[in-house]
Each structure stands twice: as structure tokens, then as C-alpha cells.
Design a protein around this motif. Structure first.
Motif, PDB file in Angstrom:
ATOM      1  N   THR A  24      15.939  -0.425   5.162  1.00 51.76           N
ATOM      2  CA  THR A  24      15.154  -1.661   5.154  1.00 51.76           C
ATOM      3  C   THR A  24      13.667  -1.328   5.044  1.00 51.76           C
ATOM      4  N   VAL A  25      13.229  -0.300   5.745  1.00 55.16           N
ATOM      5  CA  VAL A  25      11.830   0.129   5.684  1.00 55.16           C
ATOM      6  C   VAL A  25      11.486   0.566   4.260  1.00 55.16           C
ATOM      7  N   THR A  26      12.389   1.275   3.614  1.00 55.37           N
ATOM      8  CA  THR A  26      12.179   1.688   2.227  1.00 55.37           C
ATOM      9  C   THR A  26      12.064   0.475   1.313  1.00 55.37           C
ATOM     10  N   ARG A  27      12.893  -0.536   1.540  1.00 52.71           N
ATOM     11  CA  ARG A  27      12.812  -1.763   0.738  1.00 52.71           C
ATOM     12  C   ARG A  27      11.476  -2.466   0.948  1.00 52.71           C
ATOM     13  N   TRP A  28      10.997  -2.474   2.205  1.00 49.71           N
ATOM     14  CA  TRP A  28       9.687  -3.075   2.484  1.00 49.71           C
ATOM     15  C   TRP A  28       8.596  -2.372   1.693  1.00 49.71           C
ATOM     16  N   ALA A  29       8.686  -1.053   1.614  1.00 52.46           N
ATOM     17  CA  ALA A  29       7.678  -0.290   0.861  1.00 52.46           C
ATOM     18  C   ALA A  29       7.748  -0.630  -0.628  1.00 52.46           C
ATOM     19  N   LYS A  30       8.954  -0.724  -1.154  1.00 50.28           N
ATOM     20  CA  LYS A  30       9.119  -1.053  -2.581  1.00 50.28           C
ATOM     21  C   LYS A  30       8.624  -2.453  -2.902  1.00 50.28           C
ATOM     22  N   SER A  31       8.749  -3.374  -1.933  1.00 53.05           N
ATOM     23  CA  SER A  31       8.320  -4.761  -2.161  1.00 53.05           C
ATOM     24  C   SER A  31       6.828  -4.973  -1.859  1.00 53.05           C
ATOM     25  N   GLY A  32       6.177  -3.954  -1.290  1.00 54.13           N
ATOM     26  CA  GLY A  32       4.749  -4.064  -1.006  1.00 54.13           C
ATOM     27  C   GLY A  32       4.406  -4.511   0.402  1.00 54.13           C
ATOM     28  N   LYS A  33       5.395  -4.713   1.229  1.00 53.85           N
ATOM     29  CA  LYS A  33       5.154  -5.144   2.613  1.00 53.85           C
ATOM     30  C   LYS A  33       4.500  -4.027   3.428  1.00 53.85           C
ATOM     31  N   LEU A  34       4.841  -2.790   3.096  1.00 53.61           N
ATOM     32  CA  LEU A  34       4.258  -1.593   3.718  1.00 53.61           C
ATOM     33  C   LEU A  34       3.839  -0.629   2.615  1.00 53.61           C
ATOM     34  N   THR A  35       2.816   0.164   2.878  1.00 52.19           N
ATOM     35  CA  THR A  35       2.382   1.171   1.914  1.00 52.19           C
ATOM     36  C   THR A  35       2.964   2.522   2.298  1.00 52.19           C
ATOM     37  N   ALA A  36       3.684   3.125   1.374  1.00 49.35           N
ATOM     38  CA  ALA A  36       4.271   4.444   1.632  1.00 49.35           C
ATOM     39  C   ALA A  36       3.342   5.531   1.109  1.00 49.35           C
ATOM     40  N   VAL A  37       3.211   6.584   1.894  1.00 49.01           N
ATOM     41  CA  VAL A  37       2.491   7.783   1.481  1.00 49.01           C
ATOM     42  C   VAL A  37       3.564   8.817   1.207  1.00 49.01           C
ATOM     43  N   LYS A  38       3.545   9.410   0.012  1.00 51.80           N
ATOM     44  CA  LYS A  38       4.571  10.408  -0.328  1.00 51.80           C
ATOM     45  C   LYS A  38       4.086  11.800   0.071  1.00 51.80           C
ATOM     46  N   THR A  39       4.964  12.551   0.720  1.00 52.78           N
ATOM     47  CA  THR A  39       4.648  13.931   1.074  1.00 52.78           C
ATOM     48  C   THR A  39       4.864  14.810  -0.160  1.00 52.78           C
ATOM     49  N   LEU A  40       4.459  16.070  -0.059  1.00 52.66           N
ATOM     50  CA  LEU A  40       4.674  16.991  -1.173  1.00 52.66           C
ATOM     51  C   LEU A  40       6.149  17.142  -1.490  1.00 52.66           C
ATOM     52  N   GLY A  41       6.992  16.985  -0.487  1.00 49.47           N
ATOM     53  CA  GLY A  41       8.434  17.081  -0.684  1.00 49.47           C
ATOM     54  C   GLY A  41       9.070  15.801  -1.202  1.00 49.47           C
ATOM     55  N   GLY A  42       8.254  14.752  -1.389  1.00 46.40           N
ATOM     56  CA  GLY A  42       8.755  13.489  -1.923  1.00 46.40           C
ATOM     57  C   GLY A  42       9.265  12.515  -0.870  1.00 46.40           C
ATOM     58  N   HIS A  43       8.999  12.815   0.400  1.00 44.41           N
ATOM     59  CA  HIS A  43       9.438  11.921   1.476  1.00 44.41           C
ATOM     60  C   HIS A  43       8.389  10.848   1.733  1.00 44.41           C
ATOM     61  N   ARG A  44       8.834   9.679   2.151  1.00 43.34           N
ATOM     62  CA  ARG A  44       7.916   8.585   2.463  1.00 43.34           C
ATOM     63  C   ARG A  44       7.457   8.670   3.909  1.00 43.34           C
ATOM     64  N   ARG A  45       6.186   8.383   4.113  1.00 39.72           N
ATOM     65  CA  ARG A  45       5.605   8.285   5.447  1.00 39.72           C
ATOM     66  C   ARG A  45       4.750   7.032   5.473  1.00 39.72           C
ATOM     67  N   TYR A  46       4.571   6.475   6.672  1.00 41.48           N
ATOM     68  CA  TYR A  46       3.854   5.210   6.826  1.00 41.48           C
ATOM     69  C   TYR A  46       2.751   5.364   7.853  1.00 41.48           C
ATOM     70  N   LYS A  47       1.577   4.809   7.561  1.00 41.99           N
ATOM     71  CA  LYS A  47       0.436   4.911   8.470  1.00 41.99           C
ATOM     72  C   LYS A  47       0.680   4.098   9.733  1.00 41.99           C
TER      73      LYS A  47
END
Length: 61
Positions: A24-47
Motif C-alpha cells: 500500500t505504501v508503494t502504491r501511495w508513492a506511485k500515486s504521488g501521496k508520498l515521495t519515494a527516494v530510491k537507494t543505490l540498490g533500487g529500494h524505496r525509502r521515505y522521509k
């Protein structure tokens, strides 16, 4: 801004705060509800600061 505000949270940590599934958190990021920061390994992180604002807006904090 204090140190805690700059902290990056994993999708699982954000999901636990909102009591939802990490996908669900990933969907929020895709929809713009949250901003995801991508790590060098391609993982999402959130401020932390942005997550806190969303928690307050949703009435959970």
C-alpha cells in the motif's frame, strides 16, 4: 530541522505506522501521496518529515 526529521524509513516502517501493508505504501508513492527516494540498490525509502505530515493529516498522530 532535527536529525530525526531527515531519517529515511523503509516501506515496512511506514506501513507499520499507518497499519497497512507495505505494498500500500508503494502504491501511495506511485500515486504521488508520498515521495519515494530510491537507494543505490533500487529500494524505496521515505522521509520521516513527510511521513509525519501525512500521519498528522490522516489523524493517526
Amino acid at each position: 530541522m532535527d536529525k530525526n526529521q531527515d531519517r529515511l524509513l523503509t516501506p515496512a516502517e511506514v506501513a507499520e505506522l499507518f497499519r497497512v501493508d507495505p505494498k500500500t505504501v508503494t502504491r501511495w508513492a506511485k500515486s504521488g501521496k508520498l515521495t519515494a527516494v530510491k537507494t543505490l540498490g533500487g529500494h524505496r525509502r521515505y522521509k520521516q518529515s513527510e511521513v509525519d505530515l501525512l500521519l498528522k493529516a490522516s489523524g493517526l498522530k
